[in-house]
Design a protein around this motif. Structure first.
Motif, PDB file in Angstrom:
ATOM      1  N   ASP A  40     116.885 -81.593 -32.822  1.00 17.18           N
ATOM      2  CA  ASP A  40     118.257 -81.145 -32.177  1.00 17.18           C
ATOM      3  C   ASP A  40     118.680 -79.649 -33.009  1.00 17.18           C
ATOM      4  O   ASP A  40     118.979 -78.763 -32.514  1.00 17.18           O
ATOM      5  CB  ASP A  40     119.501 -82.048 -32.062  1.00 17.18           C
ATOM      6  N   ASP A  41     118.909 -80.045 -34.239  1.00 22.48           N
ATOM      7  CA  ASP A  41     119.479 -78.962 -35.030  1.00 22.48           C
ATOM      8  C   ASP A  41     119.366 -79.251 -36.609  1.00 22.48           C
ATOM      9  O   ASP A  41     118.959 -80.530 -36.736  1.00 22.48           O
ATOM     10  CB  ASP A  41     120.977 -78.652 -34.528  1.00 22.48           C
ATOM     11  N   LYS A  47     122.086 -68.714 -35.920  1.00 22.20           N
ATOM     12  CA  LYS A  47     121.297 -68.273 -34.851  1.00 22.20           C
ATOM     13  C   LYS A  47     119.854 -68.313 -35.204  1.00 22.20           C
ATOM     14  O   LYS A  47     118.816 -67.933 -34.295  1.00 22.20           O
ATOM     15  CB  LYS A  47     121.587 -66.834 -34.754  1.00 22.20           C
ATOM     16  N   LYS A  99     115.963 -66.274 -29.026  1.00 18.92           N
ATOM     17  CA  LYS A  99     116.254 -67.764 -28.266  1.00 18.92           C
ATOM     18  C   LYS A  99     117.851 -67.902 -28.286  1.00 18.92           C
ATOM     19  O   LYS A  99     118.465 -68.333 -27.277  1.00 18.92           O
ATOM     20  CB  LYS A  99     115.632 -68.833 -29.137  1.00 18.92           C
ATOM     21  N   SER A 100     118.413 -67.544 -29.510  1.00 16.38           N
ATOM     22  CA  SER A 100     119.776 -67.710 -29.624  1.00 16.38           C
ATOM     23  C   SER A 100     120.690 -66.919 -28.319  1.00 16.38           C
ATOM     24  O   SER A 100     121.443 -67.349 -27.711  1.00 16.38           O
ATOM     25  CB  SER A 100     120.321 -67.351 -30.979  1.00 16.38           C
ATOM     26  N   HIS A 148     119.312 -65.721 -25.567  1.00 13.88           N
ATOM     27  CA  HIS A 148     119.153 -66.610 -24.471  1.00 13.88           C
ATOM     28  C   HIS A 148     119.846 -67.523 -24.119  1.00 13.88           C
ATOM     29  O   HIS A 148     120.405 -67.875 -22.933  1.00 13.88           O
ATOM     30  CB  HIS A 148     117.526 -66.689 -24.177  1.00 13.88           C
ATOM     31  N   ASP A 149     120.121 -68.386 -24.996  1.00  8.86           N
ATOM     32  CA  ASP A 149     121.034 -69.499 -25.006  1.00  8.86           C
ATOM     33  C   ASP A 149     122.333 -69.298 -24.834  1.00  8.86           C
ATOM     34  O   ASP A 149     123.145 -69.806 -23.956  1.00  8.86           O
ATOM     35  CB  ASP A 149     121.016 -70.565 -26.322  1.00  8.86           C
ATOM     36  N   GLN A 150     122.699 -68.092 -25.536  1.00 10.05           N
ATOM     37  CA  GLN A 150     124.194 -67.785 -25.402  1.00 10.05           C
ATOM     38  C   GLN A 150     124.469 -66.952 -24.004  1.00 10.05           C
ATOM     39  O   GLN A 150     125.463 -67.436 -23.266  1.00 10.05           O
ATOM     40  CB  GLN A 150     124.359 -66.637 -26.409  1.00 10.05           C
ATOM     41  N   LYS A 177     122.809 -68.102 -21.288  1.00  7.73           N
ATOM     42  CA  LYS A 177     122.748 -68.822 -20.300  1.00  7.73           C
ATOM     43  C   LYS A 177     123.999 -69.898 -20.165  1.00  7.73           C
ATOM     44  O   LYS A 177     124.331 -70.157 -19.133  1.00  7.73           O
ATOM     45  CB  LYS A 177     121.540 -70.021 -20.640  1.00  7.73           C
ATOM     46  N   ALA A 178     124.565 -69.825 -21.593  1.00 10.39           N
ATOM     47  CA  ALA A 178     125.995 -70.644 -21.528  1.00 10.39           C
ATOM     48  C   ALA A 178     127.126 -70.018 -20.850  1.00 10.39           C
ATOM     49  O   ALA A 178     127.852 -70.618 -20.358  1.00 10.39           O
ATOM     50  CB  ALA A 178     126.186 -71.085 -22.923  1.00 10.39           C
TER      51      ALA A 178
END
Length: 332
Positions: free
Chosen positions: A154-155, A254, A321-322, A324-326, A328-329
């Protein structure tokens, strides 16, 4: 590489002088360093490392210069992973921001001393026992697999698990619980001498970095067998770590693929070590105790190129990736 004694003395004297000046300045005025202050100091350290590597290349040959740059980049990238744990340690012990710089600085000094001991022991082992490269290589590949599994999780774990040394000290020595004593390591309360939270935090930082050294020292010995290069690469990597902590603390979150990138890097160096061990083999149960000369060795220019590519791809992929996730959120 023949390093005169006076070069060792000058190198260690300059290092200790810079650290002593840092300790004096930080102790004189505990504060949260500004972004400009961190950037200037970091530029000084990075610039010094580049000039030092060029100097080695000009004076001793570019094979050794390449070894320094490869070792420095490897140690720096592995040290960046340390910052995640440092952030967790600071949060766990509730270190006030103005005291964090002091804790990091003293923790880094302890780490430098401990790594110097590791480097000396590693040099002796390598000179006496060629088969130790098998152990170093296998350990790095094992660590790479472990890091890759963590990277696919996960992280980064937000919990800091205290090591045995830390638990021993906390159980045997009474300590104060508040930060009213600032950067002092000891305090006298009701006639009793107690350790302070700063003492515990510094011990946590120093002992945690020692665990990281178990990976980084074998890794750099996979790139060079010169103790002088190993030591100076570690010095430049660790001396810029404190400013990096404040400068890119937010950016670290990130770098989502950092563990995967480091796992590839460690696996590459692990394979390089095993190939080198086969080339110098003297174990009786492998090829009758004779070196396997047909085994190719990875040259330093290829190692340096691979390190730059691995770290570059890891950084770019993480930031994409960070981002893109940002986005998307944000849309959701």
């Amino acid at each position: 590489m023949n390093v005169p004694l006076w070069v060792w003395i000058v190198t260690l004297t300059v290092t200790m002088s810079v650290l002593a000046f840092d300790v004096y300045m930080v102790a004189r005025r505990p504060h949260v360093p500004s972004m400009r202050e961190c950037a200037q100091y970091l530029a000084f350290i990075v610039g010094g490392a580049i000039l030092f590597g060029i100097g080695i290349g000009v004076l001793s040959g570019w094979t050794y210069g390449g070894q320094f740059f490869a070792g420095w980049l490897t140690e720096y990238s592995l040290s960046i992973d340390n910052l995640f744990v440092f952030i967790i340690i600071m949060a766990k012990f509730g270190v006030p921001e103005k005291y964090q710089q002091t804790a990091l600085l003293i923790g880094i000094i302890i780490a430098l001393v401990l790594r110097a001991i590791f480097i000396a022991v590693g040099a002796v082992l390598i000179n006496q026992f060629a088969w130790v490269f098998y152990l170093f290589g296998a350990f790095l590949i094992y660590t790479a697999v472990k890091l890759a599994k963590e990277g696919m999780g996960d992280d980064h774990d937000d919990e800091f698990e205290e090591n045995r040394l830390l638990k021993f000290v906390e159980s045997r020595f009474p300590a104060t619980q508040s930060w009213e004593y600032g950067t002092k390591l000891f305090a006298k309360v009701d006639g009793k001498k107690l350790i302070t939270p700063m003492f515990v935090v510094i011990l946590a930082l120093g002992s945690t970095d020692l665990m990281f050294a178990l990976d980084s020292i074998p890794a750099i010995y996979g790139l060079t067998r010169e103790p002088f290069i190993v030591l100076t690469a570690n010095i430049f990597a660790l001396m810029g770590l404190r400013q990096l902590y404040f400068l890119i603390g937010g950016l670290l979150k990130k770098l989502v693929y950092l563990s995967l990138g480091l796992s590839v890097l460690l696996a590459f160096i692990g394979v390089k070590l095993i190939l080198h061990a086969l080339h110098e083999n003297n174990l009786p149960f492998i090829n009758g105790g004779q070196p396997i000369h047909g085994i190719p060795e990875i040259p330093i220019w290829m190692s340096l190129t691979a390190i730059i590519l691995i770290l570059g791809v890891t950084t770019v992929a993480s930031l994409l990736k960070s981002r893109h996730d940002q986005q998307k959120a944000h849309h959701s």
